[in-house]
Design a protein around this motif. Structure first.
Motif, PDB file in Angstrom:
ATOM      1  N   MET B   1      -1.266  13.698  -4.178  1.00 42.38           N
ATOM      2  CA  MET B   1       0.042  13.166  -3.783  1.00 42.38           C
ATOM      3  C   MET B   1       1.161  14.203  -3.942  1.00 42.38           C
ATOM      4  SD  MET B   1       1.687   9.601  -4.995  1.00 42.38           S
ATOM      5  CE  MET B   1       1.156  10.068  -6.610  1.00 42.38           C
ATOM      6  N   ARG B   2       0.834  15.375  -4.491  1.00 44.35           N
ATOM      7  CA  ARG B   2       1.887  16.378  -4.758  1.00 44.35           C
ATOM      8  C   ARG B   2       2.655  16.765  -3.500  1.00 44.35           C
ATOM      9  NH1 ARG B   2       1.006  19.738  -9.440  1.00 44.35           N
ATOM     10  NH2 ARG B   2       1.631  21.586  -8.277  1.00 44.35           N
ATOM     11  N   PRO B   4       2.834  15.436  -0.353  1.00 43.69           N
ATOM     12  CA  PRO B   4       3.656  14.401   0.289  1.00 43.69           C
ATOM     13  C   PRO B   4       4.976  14.175  -0.461  1.00 43.69           C
ATOM     14  CG  PRO B   4       1.384  13.699   0.248  1.00 43.69           C
ATOM     15  CD  PRO B   4       1.444  14.982  -0.535  1.00 43.69           C
ATOM     16  N   ALA B  30      -1.197  -0.240   5.632  1.00 50.46           N
ATOM     17  CA  ALA B  30      -2.504   0.406   5.758  1.00 50.46           C
ATOM     18  C   ALA B  30      -2.785   1.328   4.573  1.00 50.46           C
ATOM     19  CB  ALA B  30      -2.556   1.215   7.050  1.00 50.46           C
ATOM     20  N   TYR B  31      -1.728   1.776   3.919  1.00 48.03           N
ATOM     21  CA  TYR B  31      -1.904   2.781   2.891  1.00 48.03           C
ATOM     22  C   TYR B  31      -1.724   2.149   1.520  1.00 48.03           C
ATOM     23  CZ  TYR B  31      -1.212   7.193   0.420  1.00 48.03           C
ATOM     24  OH  TYR B  31      -1.329   8.245  -0.434  1.00 48.03           O
ATOM     25  N   PRO B  32      -2.731   2.297   0.658  1.00 50.76           N
ATOM     26  CA  PRO B  32      -2.573   1.721  -0.675  1.00 50.76           C
ATOM     27  C   PRO B  32      -1.466   2.464  -1.414  1.00 50.76           C
ATOM     28  CG  PRO B  32      -4.634   2.956  -0.496  1.00 50.76           C
ATOM     29  CD  PRO B  32      -3.988   3.024   0.837  1.00 50.76           C
ATOM     30  N   LEU B 145      -3.262   5.367  11.427  1.00 51.21           N
ATOM     31  CA  LEU B 145      -4.040   5.488  10.201  1.00 51.21           C
ATOM     32  C   LEU B 145      -5.240   4.535  10.240  1.00 51.21           C
ATOM     33  CD1 LEU B 145      -3.977   6.961   7.549  1.00 51.21           C
ATOM     34  CD2 LEU B 145      -2.361   5.275   6.680  1.00 51.21           C
TER      35      LEU B 145
END
Ligand code: ATP
Ligand code: MG
Lengths: 252, 168
Positions: B1-2, B4, B30-32, B145
């Motif tokens: 995640m860094r 993004p 769509a993204y957890p 996605l």
């Protein structure tokens, strides 16, 4: 004892075998298959190329003779029928979507779709309304006057599906009904299949497309002419608070 | 995640909760969405590496909040990330390991493993289909996605079929 509430299966096939005899070597395409499909069930048939899927559904629709075994459709013994007996049974009870469409080339799209309903005894008005509904659902209303030869492969395939559903058959048999479709057209077909299934349509369908298969209640896998798996597609048990989005994984 | 997070901070300084919201809005259901704790842990590491810096902003009737902004080193790291080609998907499939190794131990039979996995993939596909229906058609990022996940799943199923043909 409670009263017997067992309904008659739409399909009951036992010990089905098909051995093609072309020239010298016999080709065993289906090697002893049993299948029971209850009213309203949606069954997807999957398996590698050459595993016997088309041969199997063709036998279920009487489009290919069996070498041995029994087929019962809607409680009626079907494998012993003559070709014309099968033709009558199909007209009354079975809608078929072929892997390679089989539309009548010198008739318009509209007539192709209305024909089975008319042959099945529907009034011209009813046949026309049903045709208009189905073609609209599949995004084809503007192609009604065209000849099949003027349509793309994907359009022909959707017409074939509309035709198969025209007289609301007891059983829909379909062989790769989305094989030639791009993702938008596949979505139209999926929507229509979902809709008729919810209305109680019994469906047996051959597919490689996971989106199509995932709509089924049950998946049957063929390998070398035999069923190697036949089981429901389970609902996933997600942990509390988990979302369907857990499926999607972005790294980074 | 860094990376993004660096990308979001390159747009404008933000505090942790705003970053969480920005991720949710962009990628949709769509993204957890990462929990706020993960975001703060990542921000802490980025700060330690000198890619971001934080300033305390006073709030009238609440505790101070930390607003993060990108440093020059952070921008460089971000640019390097954007510039380099991204690795393609690697076949590093846990199921394949099971399929190859489990029969050697006699605890499982390959046919049963493949069949169970196929039905699992189809369940996943059904969930994705339902997710797609629930997703705002206007959110193109979320839609793509989901479509990507579906295409990957289709490829996994096709590969499973190859495994069944060759290994069972
Ligand atoms: N008319 C025929 N004459 C001889 N052999 C045939 C005939 N039709 C099919 N076969 C053979 O029977 C086997 C099963 O074929 P079938 O068409 O049922 O497979 P399928 O599972 O539908 O494959 P696909 O996914 O490619 O459509 C194959 O080995 C095929 O070559
Ligand atoms: Mg076939």
């Amino acid at each position: 004892m409670w009263p017997a509430v067992t309904s008659t299966p739409v399909i009951r096939a036992t010990g089905l075998v098909k051995i093609y005899q072309t020239g010298g070597l016999p080709v065993p395409a289906v090697r002893g298959v049993d299948l029971v499909v209850e009213p309203g069930e949606f069954v997807a048939i999957m398996g590698p190329s050459g595993s016997g899927k088309s041969t199997f559904v063709h036998m279920l629709g009487g489009l290919e003779t069996r070498t041995s075994g029994e087929i019962w459709l809607d409680g009626k013994r079907a494998d012993t029928l003559s070709e014309s007996g099968w033709a009558v049974l199909r007209r009354q009870k079975v809608g078929f979507v072929f892997q390679f469409f089989n539309l009548v080339t010198n008739m318009t799209v509209a007539d192709n779709v209305e024909l089975p309903a008319l042959l099945g005894g529907a009034s011209p008005k009813h046949a026309r309304e049903r045709r208009e509904y189905l073609l609209a659902e599949l995004g084809l209303e503007e192609r009604a006057g065209a000849a099949p030869g003027q349509l793309s492969g994907g359009e022909q395939q959707r017409v074939a599906l509309a035709r198969a559903l025209a007289n609301q058959p007891r059983l829909l048999l379909a062989d790769e009904p989305t094989g030639n479709l791009d993702s938008r057209n596949t979505r139209d077909v999926l929507k229509l299949l979902g809709k008729v299934h919810r209305q109680g349509q019994t469906i047996v369908l051959v597919t490689h497309d996971a989106r199509v298969a995932s709509m089924a209640d049950r998946v049957v896998s063929l390998l070398d002419g035999q069923i190697v798996d036949d089981a429901p597609i389970a609902r996933l048990q997600r942990r509390p608070g988990g979302t369907a989005g857990d499926i999607v994984e972005l790294h980074g | 995640m860094r990376l993004p997070l660096l990308a979001l901070l390159a747009k404008e300084p933000a505090h942790g909760y705003e970053l969480k919201q920005a991720l949710e809005v962009t990628f949709g259901s769509a993204y957890p969405s990462p929990n706020i704790g993960q975001i703060y842990v990542t921000l802490g590491r980025l700060e330690k590496d000198g890619f971001v810096r934080a300033v305390d902003v006073e709030q009238s009737n609440r505790p101070n909040k930390k607003v993060y902004y990108l440093t020059a080193a952070g921008r460089e790291a971000l640019e390097a990330w954007v510039d380099e080609p991204t690795e393609g998907p690697r076949v590093r499939d846990e199921f394949f390991m099971k399929l190859v190794l489990a029969p050697l131990t006699g605890i499982a039979d390959r046919m049963a493993l493949v069949n169970r996995q196929r039905r699992h993939y189809l369940s996943l596909m059904r969930d994705l289909g339902e997710l797609a229906e629930r997703t705002d058609p206007g959110n193109r990022v979320a839609r793509l996605l989901i479509e990507g996940a579906m295409l990957h799943l289709q490829a996994d199923l096709d590969w499973l079929e190859r495994c069944q043909e060759d290994l069972t």
